[in-house]
Design a protein around this motif. Structure first.
Motif, PDB file in Angstrom:
ATOM      1  N   ILE A  69      12.438   3.718  -8.263  1.00  0.00           N
ATOM      2  CA  ILE A  69      12.216   3.677  -6.821  1.00  0.00           C
ATOM      3  C   ILE A  69      11.719   2.311  -6.375  1.00  0.00           C
ATOM      4  O   ILE A  69      12.018   1.870  -5.285  1.00  0.00           O
ATOM      5  CB  ILE A  69      11.245   4.807  -6.415  1.00  0.00           C
ATOM      6  N   ARG A  79       7.437  -2.366  -2.657  1.00  0.00           N
ATOM      7  CA  ARG A  79       7.111  -1.167  -1.890  1.00  0.00           C
ATOM      8  C   ARG A  79       7.619  -1.282  -0.453  1.00  0.00           C
ATOM      9  O   ARG A  79       8.215  -0.345   0.082  1.00  0.00           O
ATOM     10  CB  ARG A  79       5.602  -0.956  -1.882  1.00  0.00           C
ATOM     11  N   MET A 105      10.309   1.087   1.488  1.00  0.00           N
ATOM     12  CA  MET A 105      10.006   1.798   2.732  1.00  0.00           C
ATOM     13  C   MET A 105      10.967   1.390   3.841  1.00  0.00           C
ATOM     14  O   MET A 105      11.394   2.223   4.644  1.00  0.00           O
ATOM     15  CB  MET A 105       8.561   1.521   3.168  1.00  0.00           C
ATOM     16  N   LEU A 145      14.141   3.140   3.376  1.00  0.00           N
ATOM     17  CA  LEU A 145      14.067   4.532   3.820  1.00  0.00           C
ATOM     18  C   LEU A 145      14.136   4.628   5.337  1.00  0.00           C
ATOM     19  O   LEU A 145      14.613   5.618   5.878  1.00  0.00           O
ATOM     20  CB  LEU A 145      12.779   5.181   3.320  1.00  0.00           C
ATOM     21  N   MET A 174      15.626  16.384  -8.139  1.00  0.00           N
ATOM     22  CA  MET A 174      14.882  15.365  -7.407  1.00  0.00           C
ATOM     23  C   MET A 174      13.451  15.835  -7.159  1.00  0.00           C
ATOM     24  O   MET A 174      12.498  15.086  -7.354  1.00  0.00           O
ATOM     25  CB  MET A 174      15.591  15.112  -6.081  1.00  0.00           C
ATOM     26  N   GLU A 220      11.504  15.613 -10.303  1.00  0.00           N
ATOM     27  CA  GLU A 220      11.150  14.232 -10.666  1.00  0.00           C
ATOM     28  C   GLU A 220      10.002  13.710  -9.818  1.00  0.00           C
ATOM     29  O   GLU A 220       9.090  13.049 -10.313  1.00  0.00           O
ATOM     30  CB  GLU A 220      12.364  13.314 -10.544  1.00  0.00           C
ATOM     31  N   ALA A 231       6.954  15.231 -11.054  1.00  0.00           N
ATOM     32  CA  ALA A 231       6.485  14.586 -12.293  1.00  0.00           C
ATOM     33  C   ALA A 231       5.743  13.299 -11.964  1.00  0.00           C
ATOM     34  O   ALA A 231       4.696  13.002 -12.549  1.00  0.00           O
ATOM     35  CB  ALA A 231       7.673  14.301 -13.202  1.00  0.00           C
ATOM     36  N   LYS A 232       6.297  12.528 -11.002  1.00  0.00           N
ATOM     37  CA  LYS A 232       5.634  11.266 -10.633  1.00  0.00           C
ATOM     38  C   LYS A 232       4.250  11.536 -10.044  1.00  0.00           C
ATOM     39  O   LYS A 232       3.291  10.826 -10.346  1.00  0.00           O
ATOM     40  CB  LYS A 232       6.498  10.508  -9.640  1.00  0.00           C
ATOM     41  N   ILE A 286       1.943  12.433 -12.887  1.00  0.00           N
ATOM     42  CA  ILE A 286       1.554  11.252 -13.674  1.00  0.00           C
ATOM     43  C   ILE A 286       0.486  10.463 -12.929  1.00  0.00           C
ATOM     44  O   ILE A 286      -0.526  10.043 -13.506  1.00  0.00           O
ATOM     45  CB  ILE A 286       2.792  10.376 -13.952  1.00  0.00           C
ATOM     46  N   ILE A 340      -0.165   1.462  -9.121  1.00  0.00           N
ATOM     47  CA  ILE A 340       1.297   1.388  -9.106  1.00  0.00           C
ATOM     48  C   ILE A 340       1.887   2.791  -9.201  1.00  0.00           C
ATOM     49  O   ILE A 340       2.839   3.121  -8.492  1.00  0.00           O
ATOM     50  CB  ILE A 340       1.800   0.488 -10.259  1.00  0.00           C
ATOM     51  N   GLN A 381       1.632   4.394  -5.895  1.00  0.00           N
ATOM     52  CA  GLN A 381       2.626   3.870  -4.954  1.00  0.00           C
ATOM     53  C   GLN A 381       4.000   4.457  -5.235  1.00  0.00           C
ATOM     54  O   GLN A 381       4.737   4.831  -4.308  1.00  0.00           O
ATOM     55  CB  GLN A 381       2.709   2.348  -5.055  1.00  0.00           C
ATOM     56  N   SER A 425       4.147   7.934  -4.055  1.00  0.00           N
ATOM     57  CA  SER A 425       4.191   8.000  -2.595  1.00  0.00           C
ATOM     58  C   SER A 425       5.585   7.660  -2.072  1.00  0.00           C
ATOM     59  O   SER A 425       6.124   8.362  -1.204  1.00  0.00           O
ATOM     60  CB  SER A 425       3.132   7.057  -2.033  1.00  0.00           C
ATOM     61  N   VAL A 426       6.193   6.590  -2.620  1.00  0.00           N
ATOM     62  CA  VAL A 426       7.510   6.179  -2.118  1.00  0.00           C
ATOM     63  C   VAL A 426       8.566   7.220  -2.468  1.00  0.00           C
ATOM     64  O   VAL A 426       9.431   7.544  -1.649  1.00  0.00           O
ATOM     65  CB  VAL A 426       7.888   4.789  -2.661  1.00  0.00           C
ATOM     66  N   SER A 427       8.477   7.795  -3.680  1.00  0.00           N
ATOM     67  CA  SER A 427       9.507   8.775  -4.025  1.00  0.00           C
ATOM     68  C   SER A 427       9.311  10.060  -3.216  1.00  0.00           C
ATOM     69  O   SER A 427      10.291  10.740  -2.894  1.00  0.00           O
ATOM     70  CB  SER A 427       9.542   9.045  -5.512  1.00  0.00           C
ATOM     71  N   GLN A 464       8.288  10.014  -0.112  1.00  0.00           N
ATOM     72  CA  GLN A 464       8.890   9.644   1.175  1.00  0.00           C
ATOM     73  C   GLN A 464      10.399   9.814   1.122  1.00  0.00           C
ATOM     74  O   GLN A 464      11.017  10.301   2.085  1.00  0.00           O
ATOM     75  CB  GLN A 464       8.560   8.196   1.519  1.00  0.00           C
ATOM     76  N   LEU A 465      10.987   9.405  -0.016  1.00  0.00           N
ATOM     77  CA  LEU A 465      12.437   9.544  -0.174  1.00  0.00           C
ATOM     78  C   LEU A 465      12.833  11.015  -0.103  1.00  0.00           C
ATOM     79  O   LEU A 465      13.803  11.382   0.565  1.00  0.00           O
ATOM     80  CB  LEU A 465      12.861   8.936  -1.513  1.00  0.00           C
ATOM     81  N   GLU A 505      12.695  12.189   3.389  1.00  0.00           N
ATOM     82  CA  GLU A 505      13.842  11.706   4.165  1.00  0.00           C
ATOM     83  C   GLU A 505      15.074  12.563   3.882  1.00  0.00           C
ATOM     84  O   GLU A 505      15.827  12.902   4.795  1.00  0.00           O
ATOM     85  CB  GLU A 505      14.131  10.251   3.836  1.00  0.00           C
TER      86      GLU A 505
END
Lengths: 141, 115
Positions: free
Chosen positions: A4, A129, A133, A136, B53, B56, B59-60, B63, B84, B87, B90-92, B94-95, B98
């Motif tokens: 990601i 990051r 974002m 997205l 998805m 996964e 899992a993130k 972790i 890290i 982050q 958080s980003v995955s 958000q994905l 979406e």
């Protein structure tokens, strides 16, 4: 696993390596007056050596990434400083004490370099990051 | 690498319960028998992809939680790795949100369709 954040493996490894380097520098500064190292000699300055990780050799991914790592921590072989200090219990017959040959200014300069490199790698994470974002946000009107 | 190419191709064996459910359900329908012989229908592929998805992302998140716990309980975990992983989680997430938004949007678009 979903990748990601771009290049996060390399950056994470580099942050680890710089972290170790900062640890070693702090150890050098802390032991600037240590007359007895683990081998009984005056403390010798430690130097970190980096190399790249062969990911494929370790059965890792096929992405061709070459993250950095700490290869080894070596001793700096410069001779100890001889200081005249007859009152010191470590002094020899001539009143000389062998002190580690550590130059605080040199260590501070190394520390600046290490912390700036750490900062640069953090900037890479931050940028990765924000790239993710922004990507997205692309789907939104 | 794009996120979708990282997900392995759908195989019926990966989700046996879903596969068994649909095949037994569909075998009760005599009219649709020739269509559903061996090829998985589109819903199966997509739902398994979505499920993968979700797992996964989960899992993130786990972790990241473990790393933060380890950091706070005084184990030898560097701070930057914990941050890290947070982050990344958080980003995955958000994905995932979406994708879910897009899915709901298209569902509502279909429901608004004039018949």
């Amino acid at each position: 696993m979903i990748q990601i954040l771009t290049g996060i493996q390399n950056t994470s490894a580099a942050l680890d390596a710089e972290h170790t380097r900062l640890d070693v520098i702090s150890q050098n500064i802390a032991n600037a007056h240590t007359t007895h190292d683990v081998d009984g000699q005056p403390y010798q300055r430690r130097v970190v050596v980096f190399d790249t990780v062969m990911k494929n050799a370790m059965g890792g991914d096929e992405s061709g990434n070459l993250p950095t790592q700490v290869a080894r921590i070596e001793k700096d072989n410069r001779p100890p400083l001889q200081v005249y200090d007859p009152g010191n219990p470590e002094a020899d017959a001539r009143g000389m004490v062998a002190l580690p040959n550590i130059n605080i200014h040199e260590e501070m300069a190394d520390m600046i370099s290490a912390s700036r490199t750490f900062e640069a790698n953090l900037a890479v994470v931050k940028n990765a990051r924000s790239m993710a974002m922004q990507t997205l946000q692309m789907g939104k009107p | 690498m794009s996120p979708l190419s990282a997900i392995p191709a759908y195989s019926p064996a990966s989700l046996p319960q879903v596969n068994a459910l649909t095949s037994s359900d569909l075998s009760q329908l005599p009219a649709s028998a020739p269509v559903t012989s061996a090829t998985p229908i589109g819903g199966d592929v997509f739902s398994s992809m979505l499920g993968q998805m979700v797992s996964e992302v989960n899992a993130k998140q786990q972790i990241s939680g473990q790393m933060v716990n380890a950091l706070q309980s005084g184990q030898n975990v560097p701070l930057h790795q914990a941050v890290i992983s947070m982050q990344e989680a958080s980003v995955s997430f958000q994905l995932l949100v979406e994708v879910r938004n897009k899915l709901l949007e298209s569902y509502q678009e279909i429901m608004r369709m004039q018949i």
